[in-house]
Write an enzyme that holds these catalytic residues in place. Structure first.
Site, PDB file in Angstrom:
ATOM      1  N   ASN A 229       0.698  -1.248   0.051  1.00  0.00           N
ATOM      2  CA  ASN A 229       0.027   0.132   0.141  1.00  0.00           C
ATOM      3  C   ASN A 229       1.067   1.383   0.138  1.00  0.00           C
ATOM      4  O   ASN A 229       0.613   2.321  -0.698  1.00  0.00           O
ATOM      5  CB  ASN A 229      -0.935  -0.139   1.251  1.00  0.00           C
ATOM      6  CG  ASN A 229      -0.369  -0.031   2.424  1.00  0.00           C
ATOM      7  OD1 ASN A 229       0.802  -0.525   2.594  1.00  0.00           O
ATOM      8  ND2 ASN A 229      -1.141   0.271   3.465  1.00  0.00           N
TER       9      ASN A 229
ATOM     10  N   THR B 194       0.568 -13.055   8.276  1.00  0.00           N
ATOM     11  CA  THR B 194       2.063 -13.174   7.895  1.00  0.00           C
ATOM     12  C   THR B 194       3.021 -12.913   8.988  1.00  0.00           C
ATOM     13  O   THR B 194       3.934 -13.502   9.192  1.00  0.00           O
ATOM     14  CB  THR B 194       2.229 -12.129   6.494  1.00  0.00           C
ATOM     15  OG1 THR B 194       1.331 -12.477   5.746  1.00  0.00           O
ATOM     16  CG2 THR B 194       3.641 -12.092   6.132  1.00  0.00           C
TER      17      THR B 194
ATOM     18  N   GLU C  74       4.699  -4.748  11.804  1.00  0.00           N
ATOM     19  CA  GLU C  74       3.671  -3.556  11.563  1.00  0.00           C
ATOM     20  C   GLU C  74       2.658  -4.271  10.897  1.00  0.00           C
ATOM     21  O   GLU C  74       2.822  -4.593   9.568  1.00  0.00           O
ATOM     22  CB  GLU C  74       4.246  -2.505  10.764  1.00  0.00           C
ATOM     23  CG  GLU C  74       5.394  -1.319  11.421  1.00  0.00           C
ATOM     24  CD  GLU C  74       4.735  -0.795  12.498  1.00  0.00           C
ATOM     25  OE1 GLU C  74       3.531  -0.547  12.813  1.00  0.00           O
ATOM     26  OE2 GLU C  74       5.419   0.095  13.025  1.00  0.00           O
TER      27      GLU C  74
ATOM     28  N   GLY D 189      -1.618  -5.556  10.854  1.00  0.00           N
ATOM     29  CA  GLY D 189      -3.004  -5.096  10.153  1.00  0.00           C
ATOM     30  C   GLY D 189      -3.803  -4.248  11.502  1.00  0.00           C
ATOM     31  O   GLY D 189      -3.426  -4.465  12.561  1.00  0.00           O
TER      32      GLY D 189
ATOM     33  N   CYS E 299      -3.360   0.549   6.869  1.00  0.00           N
ATOM     34  CA  CYS E 299      -3.540  -0.560   7.990  1.00  0.00           C
ATOM     35  C   CYS E 299      -4.088   0.346   9.050  1.00  0.00           C
ATOM     36  O   CYS E 299      -4.762  -0.231   9.746  1.00  0.00           O
ATOM     37  CB  CYS E 299      -2.150  -0.767   8.354  1.00  0.00           C
ATOM     38  SG  CYS E 299      -0.971   0.696   8.512  1.00  0.00           S
TER      39      CYS E 299
ATOM     40  N   GLU F  14     -10.459  -7.287   9.019  1.00  0.00           N
ATOM     41  CA  GLU F  14      -9.865  -6.147   8.188  1.00  0.00           C
ATOM     42  C   GLU F  14     -10.026  -6.320   7.025  1.00  0.00           C
ATOM     43  O   GLU F  14     -10.074  -7.397   6.379  1.00  0.00           O
ATOM     44  CB  GLU F  14      -8.073  -6.192   8.410  1.00  0.00           C
ATOM     45  CG  GLU F  14      -7.483  -4.900   7.722  1.00  0.00           C
ATOM     46  CD  GLU F  14      -6.089  -5.109   7.605  1.00  0.00           C
ATOM     47  OE1 GLU F  14      -5.414  -6.240   7.605  1.00  0.00           O
ATOM     48  OE2 GLU F  14      -5.316  -3.955   7.901  1.00  0.00           O
TER      49      GLU F  14
ATOM     50  N   LYS G  24      -1.339  -5.479  20.931  1.00  0.00           N
ATOM     51  CA  LYS G  24      -2.052  -6.742  20.618  1.00  0.00           C
ATOM     52  C   LYS G  24      -1.632  -7.285  19.369  1.00  0.00           C
ATOM     53  O   LYS G  24      -0.518  -7.317  19.093  1.00  0.00           O
ATOM     54  CB  LYS G  24      -3.535  -6.439  20.530  1.00  0.00           C
ATOM     55  CG  LYS G  24      -4.110  -5.760  22.350  1.00  0.00           C
ATOM     56  CD  LYS G  24      -5.338  -5.226  22.105  1.00  0.00           C
ATOM     57  CE  LYS G  24      -6.599  -6.074  22.081  1.00  0.00           C
ATOM     58  NZ  LYS G  24      -7.743  -5.078  22.104  1.00  0.00           N
TER      59      LYS G  24
ATOM     60  N   GLU H 139       7.937   2.074  14.592  1.00  0.00           N
ATOM     61  CA  GLU H 139       8.667   2.697  13.592  1.00  0.00           C
ATOM     62  C   GLU H 139       8.655   4.276  13.890  1.00  0.00           C
ATOM     63  O   GLU H 139       7.804   4.838  14.622  1.00  0.00           O
ATOM     64  CB  GLU H 139       8.195   2.444  12.382  1.00  0.00           C
ATOM     65  CG  GLU H 139       8.328   0.788  11.834  1.00  0.00           C
ATOM     66  CD  GLU H 139       8.058   0.575  10.452  1.00  0.00           C
ATOM     67  OE1 GLU H 139       7.127   0.755   9.854  1.00  0.00           O
ATOM     68  OE2 GLU H 139       9.246   0.006   9.896  1.00  0.00           O
TER      69      GLU H 139
HETATM   70  P1  NAD Z   1       0.913  -9.721   3.292  1.00  0.00           P
HETATM   71  O1  NAD Z   1       0.934 -10.098   4.821  1.00  0.00           O
HETATM   72  O2  NAD Z   1       0.125 -10.547   2.417  1.00  0.00           O
HETATM   73  O3  NAD Z   1       2.460  -9.509   2.922  1.00  0.00           O
HETATM   74  C1  NAD Z   1       3.300  -8.642   3.258  1.00  0.00           C
HETATM   75  C2  NAD Z   1       4.994  -9.059   2.859  1.00  0.00           C
HETATM   76  O4  NAD Z   1       5.014 -10.023   3.345  1.00  0.00           O
HETATM   77  C3  NAD Z   1       4.999  -9.036   1.457  1.00  0.00           C
HETATM   78  O5  NAD Z   1       5.974  -8.609   1.109  1.00  0.00           O
HETATM   79  C4  NAD Z   1       4.915 -10.768   1.094  1.00  0.00           C
HETATM   80  O6  NAD Z   1       5.603 -11.215   0.122  1.00  0.00           O
HETATM   81  C5  NAD Z   1       5.658 -11.088   2.404  1.00  0.00           C
HETATM   82  N1  NAD Z   1       5.467 -12.402   2.990  1.00  0.00           N
HETATM   83  C6  NAD Z   1       4.276 -13.162   2.747  1.00  0.00           C
HETATM   84  N2  NAD Z   1       4.584 -14.307   3.606  1.00  0.00           N
HETATM   85  C7  NAD Z   1       5.724 -14.369   3.858  1.00  0.00           C
HETATM   86  C8  NAD Z   1       6.407 -15.348   4.785  1.00  0.00           C
HETATM   87  N3  NAD Z   1       5.983 -16.519   5.255  1.00  0.00           N
HETATM   88  N4  NAD Z   1       7.767 -14.715   5.207  1.00  0.00           N
HETATM   89  C9  NAD Z   1       8.187 -13.622   4.975  1.00  0.00           C
HETATM   90  N5  NAD Z   1       7.484 -12.760   4.010  1.00  0.00           N
HETATM   91  C10 NAD Z   1       6.288 -13.273   3.753  1.00  0.00           C
HETATM   92  O7  NAD Z   1       0.367  -8.227   3.425  1.00  0.00           O
HETATM   93  P2  NAD Z   1      -0.284  -7.291   2.187  1.00  0.00           P
HETATM   94  O8  NAD Z   1      -1.203  -7.670   1.551  1.00  0.00           O
HETATM   95  O9  NAD Z   1       0.941  -7.160   1.193  1.00  0.00           O
HETATM   96  O10 NAD Z   1      -0.416  -6.084   2.781  1.00  0.00           O
HETATM   97  C11 NAD Z   1      -1.716  -5.562   3.349  1.00  0.00           C
HETATM   98  C12 NAD Z   1      -1.402  -5.948   4.923  1.00  0.00           C
HETATM   99  O11 NAD Z   1      -0.346  -5.225   5.670  1.00  0.00           O
HETATM  100  C13 NAD Z   1      -2.828  -5.346   5.763  1.00  0.00           C
HETATM  101  O12 NAD Z   1      -2.996  -6.306   6.823  1.00  0.00           O
HETATM  102  C14 NAD Z   1      -2.239  -4.323   6.588  1.00  0.00           C
HETATM  103  O13 NAD Z   1      -2.865  -3.773   7.566  1.00  0.00           O
HETATM  104  C15 NAD Z   1      -0.915  -4.586   6.445  1.00  0.00           C
HETATM  105  N6  NAD Z   1      -0.251  -3.173   6.981  1.00  0.00           N
HETATM  106  C16 NAD Z   1       0.232  -2.809   8.011  1.00  0.00           C
HETATM  107  C17 NAD Z   1       0.963  -1.733   8.152  1.00  0.00           C
HETATM  108  C18 NAD Z   1       1.534  -1.261   9.587  1.00  0.00           C
HETATM  109  O14 NAD Z   1       2.304  -0.187   9.491  1.00  0.00           O
HETATM  110  N7  NAD Z   1       1.239  -1.699  10.512  1.00  0.00           N
HETATM  111  C19 NAD Z   1       1.306  -0.799   7.037  1.00  0.00           C
HETATM  112  C20 NAD Z   1       0.755  -1.020   5.849  1.00  0.00           C
HETATM  113  C21 NAD Z   1       0.028  -2.291   5.598  1.00  0.00           C
END
Ligand code: NAD
Length: 484
Positions: A153, A232, A250, A252, A284, A381, A451, A458
């Site tokens: 995102n 993840t 970081e 969801g 997020c 989410e 949680k 960050e």
């Molecule tokens: P995702 O969990 O599908 O993927 C995130 C990253 O992890 C990707 O680069 C993916 O390739 C990698 N990944 C997947 N499986 C893995 C594994 N087993 N080992 C290591 N890496 C792995 O998330 P997404 O769909 O790309 O992003 C959306 C999610 O991210 C939402 O849940 C959102 O809330 C969260 N998000 C959180 C923040 C925050 O700062 N808290 C910011 C942005 C997005």
């Protein structure tokens, strides 16, 4: 547009590297569904090569003074600002987010971050502790090779939020962007080298979860910082724990935005719009559970529907556009499925609810009212432009319901009663709270969740703690006593 596309998949040891033997990842422009390019996933050899490069760069980089490292980060920030438009176009191509957003919120916030930690690098010090005649001092040391893994995102912002504090502390990094949005992290790698970072300090490899997992598993990696979903996060945290690696997670959220009767309606509506429709809802920290006290409910819903109806949805490259498409067909499918569940569960559709015909992965900004706590749209989410409006009567009731979730990323309170606002944020289980504002994440303020929403923070000085550790040195200046 195409000229600025990076010319290979990976960036290792200061140069682009290709390996067409890796799985092909097709890149599509979400606004049209057209293929814009491809990258290849890093196979295990490529992952190892990137980690080796980061490891080899560590002695040189960590031996430089903080001021020298800071100068490079600051120069990188300047280059990003000079190229903001090109980087924004590239980000829009990858994510589909409108240029009206990417021009101000993506590369620009990455530059803010590089500037902030560039300035801070020279101030990272240990402390001295007087112990009678003796004393102790601490040395703040880098952790080593850090792995950064990003979501789709905010691709370049996430890369900068991880790289800047890590590099400021003297670590090196291997970053794996999301497979959906691989391009701008490569640009950041190029820019850091141009700014003077030695080869290997910041490396980028492409791939999906498998590549990320190989990176996390590499024994030379000392720390993993992930931005992604909770499932993840669980996997990555577990894998990192096997070798007792440091982590920042970081993850969801399903954050509450609480609006009391005495709030300014226009401000509350603005906040609800920003908290649900910016980046087409793919944020997020979004306040997707909008709790509205019953006295203001009708006025709030009326203005919300009017203003949502005036949103300009369409070509992301047109700077007049407010909402672009979802990042992918798959993500649109997930969101439409939640909308169907909302209707099935009896939520009242106020506006939106459908995908938009034609090319691209567009979906209408959607508002449900009369949502109850047990509905899927209020619990899970969605990561799309779907707002759930829930009613509440009392502060006590809304606080309990706001906290009744596995997540704890963010929360917002709108009220003119400041004593109540501060009381509320004390009671809300969230890493980041806003009073009479929502979703602003200046680099000066720590950001992260409690949680299931995450571990660690960050930004701000908190990020320095996350990428360094103190070494304690006791200095004896008196005679050494022993029992015999
Ligand atoms: P995702 O969990 O599908 O993927 C995130 C990253 O992890 C990707 O680069 C993916 O390739 C990698 N990944 C997947 N499986 C893995 C594994 N087993 N080992 C290591 N890496 C792995 O998330 P997404 O769909 O790309 O992003 C959306 C999610 O991210 C939402 O849940 C959102 O809330 C969260 N998000 C959180 C923040 C925050 O700062 N808290 C910011 C942005 C997005």
């Amino acid at each position: 547009m195409i000229e600025m596309q990076p010319n290979a998949s990976h960036f290792i040891n200061g140069a682009y590297v290709e390996d067409e033997g890796g799985a092909e990842i097709a890149l599509t422009y979400p606004a049209t569904g057209e293929k814009t390019g491809r990258v290849f996933a890093a196979r295990p050899d490529m992952v190892a090569k990137a980690v080796r490069a980061a490891e080899a760069a560590l002695p040189v980089w960590s031996a430089m003074t903080g001021a020298e490292r800071g100068r490079i980060l600051t120069r990188a920030a300047q280059i990003i600002r000079e190229r903001n438009r090109d980087l924004s176009i590239l980000e829009t191509l990858d994510t589909g987010k409108p240029l009206s957003e990417t021009l101000v919120a993506d590369a620009a916030s990455g530059a803010d971050c590089l500037e902030y930690f560039g300035g801070m690098a020279a101030t990272i010090t240990g402390e001295t502790v007087q112990l009678g005649a003796d004393f102790a001092y601490t040395i703040r040391e880098p952790l080593g090779v850090c792995a950064g893994i990003g979501a789709w995102n905010y691709p370049i912002q996430i890369a900068c939020w991880k790289a800047a504090p890590a590099l400021a502390c003297g670590n090196t990094m291997v970053f794996k962007p999301s497979e959906e949005t691989p391009l701008t992290a490569l640009k950041l790698a190029e820019i850091l080298v141009e700014a003077g970072a030695p080869p290997g300090v910041f490396n980028v490899i492409q791939g999906a979860g498998e590549t990320g997992a190989a990176l996390v598993d590499d024994p030379r990696v000392a720390k993993v910082s992930l931005t992604g979903s909770v499932p993840t996060g669980r996997k990555v945290y577990e894998a990192a724990a096997r070798d007792l690696k440091h982590v920042t997670m970081e993850l969801g959220g399903k954050s509450p935005l609480i609006i009391f009767d005495d709030a300014n309606v226009e401000d509350a509506v603005s906040a609800a719009i920003n908290a649900n429709f910016y980046s087409t809802g793919q944020i997020c920290s979004n306040g997707t559970r909008v709790f509205v006290q019953t006295g203001i409910k009708q006025a709030f819903l009326t203005r919300l529907a009017e203003r949502t109806g005036s949103a300009v949805i369409g070509d992301p490259m047109d700077e007049a556009t407010h909402l672009g498409p979802m990042v992918s067909e798959g993500q649109r499918g997930i969101v439409l499925n939640y909308i169907a569940k909302g209707l099935e569960n009896g939520a009242r559709l106020i506006t939106g609810g459908k995908s938009i015909d034609g090319p691209g992965y567009f979906i209408e900004p959607t508002v449900f009212a009369d949502v109850t706590d047990d509905m899927a749209i209020a619990r899970e989410e969605i990561f799309g432009p779907v707002m759930s409006v829930l009613d509440f009567e009392t502060e006590e009731d809304v606080t309990r319901r706001a906290n009744d979730t596995e997540f704890g990323l963010a929360a917002g309170v709108f009220t003119r009663d400041l004593a109540r606002a501060h009381r509320m944020v004390r009671a809300l289980q969230a890493g980041t709270c806003w009073i009479n504002q929502y979703n602003l994440t200046p680099i000066e303020m720590p950001f992260g969740g409690v949680k299931a929403s995450g571990i660690g923070r960050e930004n701000a000085r908190a990020a320095i703690e996350a990428y360094s550790q103190p070494k304690s040195v006791y200095v004896g200046l008196s005679a050494v006593e022993a029992p015999f």
